[in-house]
Design an enzyme around this catalytic site. Structure first.
Site, PDB file in Angstrom:
ATOM      1  CD  GLN A  42     -27.649 -21.062  55.544  1.00  0.00           C
ATOM      2  OE1 GLN A  42     -26.463 -20.861  55.735  1.00  0.00           O
ATOM      3  NE2 GLN A  42     -28.245 -20.780  54.397  1.00  0.00           N
ATOM      4  CE  LYS A  43     -32.147 -16.179  64.058  1.00  0.00           C
ATOM      5  NZ  LYS A  43     -32.709 -14.883  63.590  1.00  0.00           N
ATOM      6  CG  HIS A  97     -24.518 -16.408  69.418  1.00  0.00           C
ATOM      7  ND1 HIS A  97     -25.539 -15.878  70.165  1.00  0.00           N
ATOM      8  CD2 HIS A  97     -24.428 -15.643  68.306  1.00  0.00           C
ATOM      9  CE1 HIS A  97     -26.051 -14.840  69.541  1.00  0.00           C
ATOM     10  NE2 HIS A  97     -25.412 -14.666  68.409  1.00  0.00           N
ATOM     11  CG  LEU A 109     -22.684 -14.717  73.391  1.00  0.00           C
ATOM     12  CD1 LEU A 109     -21.374 -15.262  73.959  1.00  0.00           C
ATOM     13  CD2 LEU A 109     -22.570 -14.492  71.889  1.00  0.00           C
ATOM     14  CD  GLN A 131     -25.372  -5.425  62.035  1.00  0.00           C
ATOM     15  OE1 GLN A 131     -24.163  -5.536  61.967  1.00  0.00           O
ATOM     16  NE2 GLN A 131     -26.164  -6.481  62.152  1.00  0.00           N
ATOM     17  CB  SER A 174     -33.511 -14.701  67.412  1.00  0.00           C
ATOM     18  OG  SER A 174     -33.380 -13.288  67.414  1.00  0.00           O
TER      19      SER A 174
HETATM   20  O1  PAF Z   1     -25.227 -11.741  62.643  1.00  0.00           O
HETATM   21  C1  PAF Z   1     -24.835 -10.849  63.420  1.00  0.00           C
HETATM   22  O2  PAF Z   1     -24.872 -11.002  64.637  1.00  0.00           O
HETATM   23  C2  PAF Z   1     -24.284  -9.555  62.846  1.00  0.00           C
HETATM   24  O3  PAF Z   1     -24.960  -9.191  61.697  1.00  0.00           O
HETATM   25  C3  PAF Z   1     -22.754  -9.615  62.590  1.00  0.00           C
HETATM   26  C4  PAF Z   1     -22.410 -10.634  61.543  1.00  0.00           C
HETATM   27  C5  PAF Z   1     -22.038  -9.948  63.885  1.00  0.00           C
HETATM   28  C6  PAF Z   1     -22.277  -8.248  62.099  1.00  0.00           C
HETATM   29  O4  PAF Z   1     -22.519  -7.248  63.026  1.00  0.00           O
END
Ligand code: PAF
Length: 303
Positions: free
Chosen positions: A148-149, A37, A33, A61, A185
């Site tokens: 929104q990044k 966040h 985090l 993902q 990030s």
């Molecule tokens: O933005 C992220 O951190 C991820 O893509 C998410 C939305 C938690 C899904 O794994």
């Protein structure tokens, strides 16, 4: 603050809160985090009775050659931050809890995912929309908060929620930046000193774009200016520089100021420095007289 790792525990917690007519704000994350966040948790706390934060590095993902294995993780530090932010529940499931068997069902949002990160990371957005759908089904939030990044991610999730009549409001929150402008990030931690110094070119290019638009440039000319500025960093490997309509992500041609009369426009950047892939963006909206930056979405917030 409760820390829960099973879906059943979380569903029981939520069942009781819903019985008490409490509203649920949800912040889905992959952990490690940072202040970006934190801004989502803060907003969720302001707008909802209960805040649930999920921490789950979602294997679905990541592509086969991406950084799933080495993605930064520090659960103890994350829990400390969540506690300081007055989060009510952290949901931190294992991969086996989220995917107990092979996944046969995936959620796939078309069109919006064919460009930008969708083109460079095939399958990425199917992984995102599938896990977000699962998390929404588990948490049943009233509102969910996204940065929104990841502007394309926000567009994709909003589309999924609309197409599938889901009962959740998606709240997009402004990009949070380091003092020099670098968008926060979790992956910034990968940058070495030289890369970190040069990474600022993304923000500079976005900043200059305001002036270039005022100079009445076309989409092609604006792209060229952005390209030249970013390419002046010797370590920058440009993956894409795109200027599209937002949130529908369609190609555009012609004079930027004129296009802004009836469209929102996104400048979206993805650039690698060494092994680190950075993305950033700015959304412009306009009226017939002045071009202005969208305050809620593209507005700059420094930490
Ligand atoms: O933005 C992220 O951190 C991820 O893509 C998410 C939305 C938690 C899904 O794994």
């Amino acid at each position: 603050m409760e820390v829960l790792s099973t879906i059943l525990q979380l569903k029981q917690f939520i069942y009781h809160k819903k019985e008490q007519k409490q509203t649920i704000g949800f912040v889905p994350t992959m952990g490690y985090l940072h202040k970006g966040h934190e801004s989502l948790m803060q907003k969720a706390k302001l707008e909802c009775d209960i805040v649930i934060l999920s921490i789950f590095v979602n294997p679905l993902q990541f592509g086969p050659n991406e950084d799933y294995e080495v993605y930064p993780r520090d659960i103890d530090r994350d829990l400390q931050i969540a506690k300081e932010m007055n989060v009510d529940v952290v949901f931190s499931p294992s991969v086996e809890e989220m995917y107990p068997s092979e996944v046969y069902t995936k959620v796939s949002v078309s069109n919006l995912t064919s460009r930008l990160c969708g083109a460079s990371r095939p399958g990425h957005f199917d992984g995102v929309s599938t896990v977000v759908m699962k998390l929404f089904n588990i948490v049943e939030p009233d509102k969910a908060f996204f940065g929104q990044k990841d502007a394309q991610q926000v567009a994709v999730i909003k589309q999924m929620v609309s197409d599938l009549n889901m009962n959740v409001e998606i709240v997009a929150c402004p990009i949070i930046r380091e003092e020099d402008g670098l968008a926060l990030s979790s992956r910034n931690v990968y940058l070495n000193n030289n890369e970190r110094e040069q990474a600022i070119k993304l923000f500079e290019a976005l900043e200059h774009s305001e002036r270039w638009i005022d100079e009445n440039v076309t989409i092609e000319e604006l792209k060229r200016q952005l390209y030249d500025h970013i390419a002046s960093a010797p370590l920058a490997k440009i993956e894409y520089i795109e200027i599209l309509s937002y949130p529908d992500l369609q190609s555009l041609e012609g004079n930027v100021t004129q296009l802004l009369v009836n469209k929102e426009i996104i400048i979206a950047l993805a650039v690698k420095f060494g092994k680190t892939r950075l993305i950033d963006n700015r959304i412009y909206t306009g009226n017939t007289i002045n071009v202005k930056r969208e305050p809620d979405l593209g507005g700059i917030v420094y930490v």
